[in-house]
Design a protein around this motif. Structure first.
Motif, PDB file in Angstrom:
ATOM      1  N   UNK A   1      -3.884  -3.284   4.185  1.00 35.79           N
ATOM      2  CA  UNK A   1      -4.910  -2.412   3.614  1.00 35.79           C
ATOM      3  C   UNK A   1      -4.759  -2.409   2.100  1.00 35.79           C
ATOM      4  N   UNK A   2      -5.854  -2.263   1.353  1.00 34.87           N
ATOM      5  CA  UNK A   2      -5.749  -2.221  -0.108  1.00 34.87           C
ATOM      6  C   UNK A   2      -5.006  -0.979  -0.577  1.00 34.87           C
ATOM      7  N   UNK A   3      -4.159  -1.104  -1.579  1.00 39.65           N
ATOM      8  CA  UNK A   3      -3.437   0.067  -2.090  1.00 39.65           C
ATOM      9  C   UNK A   3      -4.351   0.963  -2.914  1.00 39.65           C
ATOM     10  N   UNK A   4      -4.011   2.258  -2.949  1.00 41.57           N
ATOM     11  CA  UNK A   4      -4.765   3.198  -3.773  1.00 41.57           C
ATOM     12  C   UNK A   4      -4.146   3.365  -5.153  1.00 41.57           C
ATOM     13  N   UNK A   5      -3.013   2.728  -5.380  1.00 45.06           N
ATOM     14  CA  UNK A   5      -2.338   2.836  -6.666  1.00 45.06           C
ATOM     15  C   UNK A   5      -2.428   1.514  -7.408  1.00 45.06           C
ATOM     16  N   UNK A   6      -2.131   1.576  -8.692  1.00 48.69           N
ATOM     17  CA  UNK A   6      -2.176   0.383  -9.531  1.00 48.69           C
ATOM     18  C   UNK A   6      -0.996  -0.538  -9.217  1.00 48.69           C
ATOM     19  N   UNK A   7      -1.237  -1.841  -9.317  1.00 44.71           N
ATOM     20  CA  UNK A   7      -0.192  -2.837  -9.106  1.00 44.71           C
ATOM     21  C   UNK A   7       0.099  -3.641 -10.366  1.00 44.71           C
ATOM     22  N   UNK A   8      -0.447  -3.194 -11.486  1.00 44.87           N
ATOM     23  CA  UNK A   8      -0.215  -3.925 -12.723  1.00 44.87           C
ATOM     24  C   UNK A   8      -0.844  -5.306 -12.677  1.00 44.87           C
ATOM     25  N   UNK A   9      -0.077  -6.306 -13.121  1.00 46.97           N
ATOM     26  CA  UNK A   9      -0.574  -7.684 -13.151  1.00 46.97           C
ATOM     27  C   UNK A   9      -0.292  -8.436 -11.866  1.00 46.97           C
ATOM     28  N   UNK A  10       0.208  -7.760 -10.850  1.00 46.60           N
ATOM     29  CA  UNK A  10       0.514  -8.425  -9.584  1.00 46.60           C
ATOM     30  C   UNK A  10      -0.768  -8.868  -8.879  1.00 46.60           C
TER      31      UNK A  10
ATOM     32  N   UNK B   1       0.813  -1.214   0.000  1.00 45.40           N
ATOM     33  CA  UNK B   1       0.000   0.000   0.000  1.00 45.40           C
ATOM     34  C   UNK B   1       0.847   1.264   0.000  1.00 45.40           C
ATOM     35  N   UNK B   2       2.129   1.138   0.283  1.00 44.86           N
ATOM     36  CA  UNK B   2       3.014   2.299   0.288  1.00 44.86           C
ATOM     37  C   UNK B   2       3.409   2.638  -1.155  1.00 44.86           C
ATOM     38  N   UNK B   3       3.506   3.928  -1.475  1.00 49.74           N
ATOM     39  CA  UNK B   3       3.824   4.322  -2.862  1.00 49.74           C
ATOM     40  C   UNK B   3       5.134   3.729  -3.374  1.00 49.74           C
ATOM     41  N   UNK B   4       6.167   3.703  -2.549  1.00 50.77           N
ATOM     42  CA  UNK B   4       7.448   3.162  -2.985  1.00 50.77           C
ATOM     43  C   UNK B   4       7.333   1.680  -3.314  1.00 50.77           C
ATOM     44  N   UNK B   5       6.595   0.943  -2.490  1.00 47.81           N
ATOM     45  CA  UNK B   5       6.398  -0.482  -2.750  1.00 47.81           C
ATOM     46  C   UNK B   5       5.620  -0.701  -4.041  1.00 47.81           C
ATOM     47  N   UNK B   6       4.621   0.157  -4.274  1.00 40.53           N
ATOM     48  CA  UNK B   6       3.844   0.039  -5.506  1.00 40.53           C
ATOM     49  C   UNK B   6       4.698   0.263  -6.734  1.00 40.53           C
ATOM     50  N   UNK B   7       5.632   1.225  -6.661  1.00 36.01           N
ATOM     51  CA  UNK B   7       6.543   1.466  -7.779  1.00 36.01           C
ATOM     52  C   UNK B   7       7.405   0.234  -8.041  1.00 36.01           C
ATOM     53  N   UNK B   8       7.887  -0.369  -6.976  1.00 35.14           N
ATOM     54  CA  UNK B   8       8.726  -1.557  -7.140  1.00 35.14           C
ATOM     55  C   UNK B   8       7.918  -2.724  -7.706  1.00 35.14           C
ATOM     56  N   UNK B   9       6.700  -2.911  -7.224  1.00 34.15           N
ATOM     57  CA  UNK B   9       5.856  -4.008  -7.716  1.00 34.15           C
ATOM     58  C   UNK B   9       5.645  -3.873  -9.219  1.00 34.15           C
ATOM     59  N   UNK B  10       5.342  -2.670  -9.684  1.00 34.68           N
ATOM     60  CA  UNK B  10       5.128  -2.483 -11.117  1.00 34.68           C
ATOM     61  C   UNK B  10       6.428  -2.670 -11.904  1.00 34.68           C
ATOM     62  N   UNK B  11       7.546  -2.273 -11.315  1.00 33.45           N
ATOM     63  CA  UNK B  11       8.833  -2.377 -12.020  1.00 33.45           C
ATOM     64  C   UNK B  11       9.325  -3.817 -12.126  1.00 33.45           C
ATOM     65  N   UNK B  12       9.216  -4.589 -11.066  1.00 32.17           N
ATOM     66  CA  UNK B  12       9.782  -5.944 -11.061  1.00 32.17           C
ATOM     67  C   UNK B  12       9.044  -6.854 -12.037  1.00 32.17           C
ATOM     68  N   UNK B  13       7.792  -6.510 -12.353  1.00 31.26           N
ATOM     69  CA  UNK B  13       7.022  -7.335 -13.296  1.00 31.26           C
ATOM     70  C   UNK B  13       7.613  -7.302 -14.695  1.00 31.26           C
TER      71      UNK B  13
END
Length: 364
Positions: A37-46, A11-23
């Motif tokens: 808690x559910x994130x407010x940002x996109x997680x891509x295909x994760x 749910x943290x913005x930095x983690x969301x950036x990493x999740x989208x990048x590692x994919x």
């Protein structure tokens, strides 16, 4: 099959950036993002799994998904959406890490662990060395706050590494993270219209760009490249340092130097008002500063940041817009004051060859 990567703190913005990048890495087949808690940002295909790492459910997630790489980013100084303040942050940082490591120890498929830490583990004291290396102990251990949490987390990680020597473990000690989307107590401090500083001190600071944070996390999460080793403890920071006075000028913001007891009171007031988490840990940093050596990051990990400390701060400052004193006007004012303070040049006899030459010109 490719890698199965589990990321905590999604749910943290930095983690969301990493999740989208590692994919985007071809050797990664599946990414599982975990948070309470559910994130407010996109997680891509994760795949998002709502789970609290403080609870035993995280062990079931590891077992059911055959995770081989765990990236623990749910270690932070800031609260998440809907969290209960500093007490719950500490519980997530420390108890959550203990629970996660216990689950990793029991999971036979886990082969790599990456943990986000901070250079705050070195503390900030008047007798600190000029530059900290990864093997240097702190002169004064942090007595509380996020820095103390990080010290405890690293202790649990070292214990895990002894119990599971087959797991490649990397601890990344990040300098202050800044960038256009930075969400940290220091970013909140720089957002103040006027920056309170400690009278008589101008500390040296280091920064690391949020884009470089994402890339080095990717480097640590994948198999080591030829000639490098991505297990161990690494300081992560951009090249160079900036003085606190330089950061204020680049932001175009005035500073108010106050005595140390007064700035402690100001910090408590700002924290009580919810303006910024101006903790004792941050006050010590803004008093004594901290600089770390990044030789191991370059030579062993094989990572070279794209942004320097100055470049990181420039990108951060540009995203915040002009302050009360735009840097160009401030520089012009400083130049005028400097010129006014300089003594007038002494008069000298004028030779025939130099006749008509002004005091700031060179004879032809």
């Amino acid at each position: 099959m490719g890698k199965v990567v589990l990321v905590t703190g999604a749910a943290r913005p930095l983690s969301g950036r990493f999740v989208r990048r590692i994919q985007r890495e071809p050797e990664v087949d599946r990414v599982i993002a975990v948070d309470a808690v559910p994130p407010r940002h996109e997680l891509g295909a994760a795949e998002f799994v709502r789970a609290d790492i403080r609870q035993p459910m995280i062990g079931k997630v590891l077992a059911q998904t055959s995770v081989d790489t765990v990236v623990h980013l749910d270690v932070s100084a800031t609260t998440t959406i809907g969290s209960g303040g500093r007490a719950q942050v500490k519980e997530t940082n420390v108890i959550g890490t203990m629970q996660l490591l216990g689950a990793c120890q029991k999971a036979p498929t886990v082969r790599r662990l990456v943990v986000k830490s901070t250079t705050s583990v070195y503390g900030a004291a008047p007798r600190d060395p000029a530059v900290f290396t990864e093997t240097m102990p702190a002169k004064s251990l942090p007595s509380g706050g996020f820095a103390k949490d990080a010290v405890e987390v690293e202790g649990y990680v070292r214990g895990f590494a002894r119990r599971r020597p087959d797991v490649a473990t990397a601890v990344l000690r990040f300098a202050n993270i800044l960038g256009p989307h930075a969400d940290s107590p220091l970013a909140e401090f720089f957002a103040l219209p006027v920056l309170p500083t400690v009278f008589g001190y101008d500390p040296r600071l280091q920064f690391v760009h949020e884009d470089d944070v994402t890339e080095v996390l990717v480097r640590a999460s994948l198999d080591a490249r030829r000639g490098t080793l991505n297990s161990g403890t690494f300081n992560i920071a951009g090249d160079g340092v900036l003085l606190l006075s330089q950061t204020a000028r680049r932001l175009g913001k005035p500073t108010v130097p106050v005595l140390l007891p007064a700035i402690t009171w100001i910090g408590r007031t700002l924290r009580a008002a919810g303006v910024t988490d101006f903790s004792q840990e941050q006050i010590r940093l803004l008093t004594h500063g901290r600089v770390v050596d990044t030789g191991q990051m370059r030579e062993t990990l094989g990572f070279v940041p794209e942004y320097t400390t100055a470049g990181t701060f420039h990108d951060f400052a540009r995203s915040r817009g002009p302050g009360l004193l735009p840097p160009e006007r401030l520089a012009h004012a400083v130049d005028r004051l400097t010129a006014a303070a300089l003594p007038a040049p002494a008069s000298a006899p004028v030779s025939a060859s130099a006749e008509g030459v002004g005091p700031w010109q060179t004879p032809r």
